[in-house]
Design an enzyme around this catalytic site. Structure first.
Site, short mmCIF file in Angstrom:
data_model
loop_
_atom_site.label_atom_id
_atom_site.label_comp_id
_atom_site.label_asym_id
_atom_site.label_seq_id
_atom_site.Cartn_x
_atom_site.Cartn_y
_atom_site.Cartn_z
N ASP A 337 -48.96 -14.89 32.76
CA ASP A 337 -47.65 -15.13 33.36
C ASP A 337 -47.32 -16.37 33.60
OD1 ASP A 337 -49.94 -14.85 35.14
OD2 ASP A 337 -48.92 -13.59 36.54
C1 LIG Z 1 -48.75 -28.66 53.59
C2 LIG Z 1 -48.72 -28.04 52.23
C3 LIG Z 1 -49.58 -26.76 51.96
C4 LIG Z 1 -49.47 -26.29 50.69
C5 LIG Z 1 -50.41 -25.03 50.72
C6 LIG Z 1 -50.46 -24.35 49.18
C7 LIG Z 1 -51.40 -23.42 49.21
C8 LIG Z 1 -51.55 -22.38 48.03
C9 LIG Z 1 -51.68 -21.28 48.55
C10 LIG Z 1 -51.80 -20.16 47.99
C11 LIG Z 1 -51.27 -20.06 46.48
C12 LIG Z 1 -50.57 -18.79 46.54
C13 LIG Z 1 -50.04 -18.31 45.04
C14 LIG Z 1 -48.64 -17.69 45.02
C15 LIG Z 1 -48.87 -16.43 44.13
C16 LIG Z 1 -49.88 -16.41 43.04
C17 LIG Z 1 -50.07 -14.82 42.85
C18 LIG Z 1 -51.17 -14.92 41.75
O1 LIG Z 1 -52.32 -15.43 41.87
N1 LIG Z 1 -50.96 -14.34 40.62
C19 LIG Z 1 -51.67 -14.56 39.61
C20 LIG Z 1 -52.21 -13.41 38.85
O2 LIG Z 1 -51.03 -12.58 38.39
C21 LIG Z 1 -51.45 -11.27 37.45
O3 LIG Z 1 -52.22 -11.96 36.47
C22 LIG Z 1 -52.47 -10.97 35.53
C23 LIG Z 1 -51.33 -10.61 34.94
O4 LIG Z 1 -51.40 -9.95 33.79
C24 LIG Z 1 -50.72 -9.91 36.04
O5 LIG Z 1 -49.29 -9.36 35.38
C25 LIG Z 1 -50.21 -10.95 37.07
O6 LIG Z 1 -49.67 -10.07 38.14
C26 LIG Z 1 -50.85 -15.40 38.47
O7 LIG Z 1 -51.45 -15.69 37.41
C27 LIG Z 1 -50.78 -16.79 39.12
C28 LIG Z 1 -49.70 -17.51 39.00
C29 LIG Z 1 -49.27 -18.63 39.77
C30 LIG Z 1 -50.40 -19.49 40.19
C31 LIG Z 1 -49.58 -20.90 40.82
C32 LIG Z 1 -50.56 -21.54 41.85
C33 LIG Z 1 -49.87 -22.66 42.40
C34 LIG Z 1 -49.35 -22.33 43.78
C35 LIG Z 1 -49.17 -23.44 44.50
C36 LIG Z 1 -48.30 -23.07 45.51
C37 LIG Z 1 -47.80 -24.37 46.55
C38 LIG Z 1 -46.62 -24.04 47.40
C39 LIG Z 1 -46.10 -24.96 48.31
C40 LIG Z 1 -44.90 -24.86 48.61
C41 LIG Z 1 -44.17 -26.14 49.25
#
Ligand SMILES: CCCCCCCC/C=C\CCCCCCCC(=O)N[C@@H](CO[C@@H]1OC[C@@H](O)[C@H](O)[C@H]1O)[C@H](O)/C=C/CCCCCCCCCCCCC
Ligand SMILES: O=c1ccn([C@@H]2O[C@H](COP(=O)(O)OP(=O)(O)O)[C@@H](O)[C@H]2O)c(=O)[nH]1
Length: 498
Positions: A337
């Site tokens: 994804d």
């Molecule tokens: C002062 C600033 C502080 C910033 C702090 C940011 C801290 C980040 C904290 C948490 C990150 C959470 C990410 C959100 C959702 C991700 C859910 C996830 O992990 N999904 C993964 C798995 O999904 C399944 O995988 C197998 C597939 O077959 C299934 O169908 C799926 O459902 C997915 O793969 C991950 C996707 C995205 C990862 C991105 C990480 C970057 C996040 C950075 C966010 C920062 C936000 C800042 C906003 C200003």
């Protein structure tokens, strides 16, 4: 040999009092114990803060230090943050109390305070975005015909809700769509469920693909591949087995697919179900997860989950960066994804969330599988986006609360316990409002149940984080995988520690 056994016995006796901690990190503690632990955790954390504070004031130079900190120009030392961190490391290494120490403590305090302010900004951004984006109907221009959609449903096994969840796809209100069910095993019990539904709704264009095709490591991609190559329409909706649709969900998603948009995804949320694990899931997906998900969507950070994602097929077919087209190009990643979205945004297309969240309604709901799922996702994120290893712990309420309490103590001489408690309370209240906004209707549990589930989630988050770091290999359904930095994956023997 006898000596070795005696040593082992001694070690076992030594670690016996900490067995609960090891079990906790492995995720195999009884839910009741976890609940008690979670409720006690704030008290433990408060004790820790108190110890920290008394340690600080125990030093003879602390008062002078704090006076000094007041006088130093915050801005200048803020810029010197990096140097002050190095100072902290040096100080820890050489145990010398120098001026570097003063700078270090102050620099760390400024950093924590800035992070805290950043996280509070994210709270407000997420709440604002939930009000702006979610549950707002969009319409499709009357003069343009709606595009056809091929819905791919990868299935593995049957759960008590599977039949009713799948049935919602047969009752979608949309003029042109087909449903392509996929199972990888010819004896999968889901086949029976799908057959019955296809019999019940003969007018709906639905097909079943059995056996999959091995085009990579990711089993979901392998499962979907035969359906992908024979799909008819220009839009593809990949929808996981546990998702429920409302009659207008597909229309809502398509209405978000404007000329510049290549991918529309649904923010994960859950249906109303009974029991504490269901409350916990709703609280997690409606608060902590929703906060980052919405804020990331607002600022344009790529973080969609693939449980319900509508894409332009041509963008997957011409994923030129990956040389071969189609979903098979992403078979080397487990988090397909994330890479779908990346390959789409890399070519200048927009991605956006639709106004309805994804209604997850898996028939199995227990704390252990919830935690191992969250931990599996964390492992994927750590491998794909390594900076999240540093950012995630500080974005958690409890850890950040301690850091902010420390920072305000050092910089402003505020009482850390009061600051910590206020931080906890306001965070919890903000989360309640966010949850209500995402739910957009009655919350199916009491405020007391919310607080319990919230405390449990927040307090167990640091343990899950440590567990995910310590055991980076992944078990996903029947498969075992080792992640490489960057997100590529290899299959491994099932006997490894996960
Ligand atoms: C002062 C600033 C502080 C910033 C702090 C940011 C801290 C980040 C904290 C948490 C990150 C959470 C990410 C959100 C959702 C991700 C859910 C996830 O992990 N999904 C993964 C798995 O999904 C399944 O995988 C197998 C597939 O077959 C299934 O169908 C799926 O459902 C997915 O793969 C991950 C996707 C995205 C990862 C991105 C990480 C970057 C996040 C950075 C966010 C920062 C936000 C800042 C906003 C200003
Ligand atoms: O070996 C597998 C594992 C998963 N899936 C499908 O991938 C989707 C997501 O699986 P799961 O719910 O386990 O993932 P999560 O949402 O927990 O990451 C579901 O439709 C599964 O049927 C699959 O086809 N083969």
């Amino acid at each position: 040999m006898r000596y070795f056994r005696a040593c082992l016995r001694k070690i076992r006796r030594l670690i016996k009092p900490f067995e609960w901690l090891i079990k906790l990190l492995n995720g195999d503690v009884a839910p009741k114990t976890l609940l008690i632990l979670a409720i006690c955790s704030p008290v433990l954390i408060l004790l820790l803060v108190t110890c920290l504070e008394s340690m600080l004031s125990g030093f003879s130079f602390t008062n002078d230090l704090i006076e000094l900190l007041f006088l130093i120009d915050l801005l200048r030392t803020g810029i010197d943050n990096f140097a002050t961190f190095i100072g902290l490391i040096l100080m820890l290494k050489f145990q010398t109390m120098s001026s570097t120490f003063v700078c270090t403590i102050q620099g760390a305090a400024i950093f924590f305070l800035a992070f805290g302010i950043g996280m509070w900004a994210i709270h407000f951004m997420a709440f604002f975005w939930s009000k702006w984006k979610l549950h707002r109907k969009r319409s499709w221009p009357a003069d343009i015909p709606l595009p056809g959609v091929s819905i791919i449903k990868p299935l593995v096994g049957e759960d008590p809700h599977l039949a009713s969840n799948l049935e919602t796809f047969f009752t979608i209100n949309y003029p042109k769509f087909e449903i392509l069910f996929c199972v990888q095993d010819n004896n999968d019990p889901a086949i029976n469920v799908v057959d019955k539904l296809m019999e019940k709704y003969p007018t709906v264009d639905a097909r079943l693909f059995k056996g999959g095709e091995k085009v990579g490591i990711n089993p979901k991609i392998n499962n979907m591949q035969p359906a992908y190559i024979s799909m008819k329409h220009e839009l593809i909706l990949i929808s996981d087995s546990g998702i429920r649709m409302k009659e207008d969900t597909l229309l809502d998603m398509v209405c978000h697919m404007d000329d510049k948009t290549g991918l529309v995804h649904q923010m994960p949320f859950t249906c109303d179900r009974q029991g504490f694990p269901a409350i916990l899931e709703k609280v997690y997906f409606g608060t902590s997860h929703a906060r980052i998900y919405l804020a990331a969507d607002l600022v344009g950070i790529n973080c969609p989950t693939g449980m319900s994602a509508l894409m332009r097929k041509k963008l997957l077919d011409e994923a030129s960066r990956f040389r071969v087209g189609g979903i098979k190009a992403f078979g080397c990643f487990l988090a397909e994804d994330y890479f779908f979205a990346k390959s789409i945004t890399d070519r200048g297309w927009k991605i956006t969330i639709s106004s309805q969240p994804a209604w997850q309604n898996s028939g199995y709901c227990d704390i252990q599988s919830f935690q191992s799922r969250i931990s599996r996702w964390a492992k994927l994120r750590f491998a794909m986006v390594p900076p999240t290893i540093l950012a995630e712990p500080f974005s958690e309420c409890m850890v950040l609360g301690i850091c902010v309490a420390f920072a305000t103590r050092v910089l402003l001489r505020w009482d850390p316990i009061v600051v910590f408690l206020i931080h906890l309370l306001t965070w919890c209240i903000m989360d309640w409002f966010l949850l209500r906004s995402v739910q957009n209707g009655n919350i199916p549990f009491t405020k007391f149940e919310f607080v319990l589930a919230w405390l449990f989630r927040e307090a167990s988050a640091p343990f899950l984080f440590i567990h995910s770091l310590m055991f980076p290999n992944i078990r996903w359904r029947q498969g075992y995988y080792r992640l490489q930095w960057g997100g590529r994956v290899e299959e491994i023997a099932p006997k490894v520690k996960l």
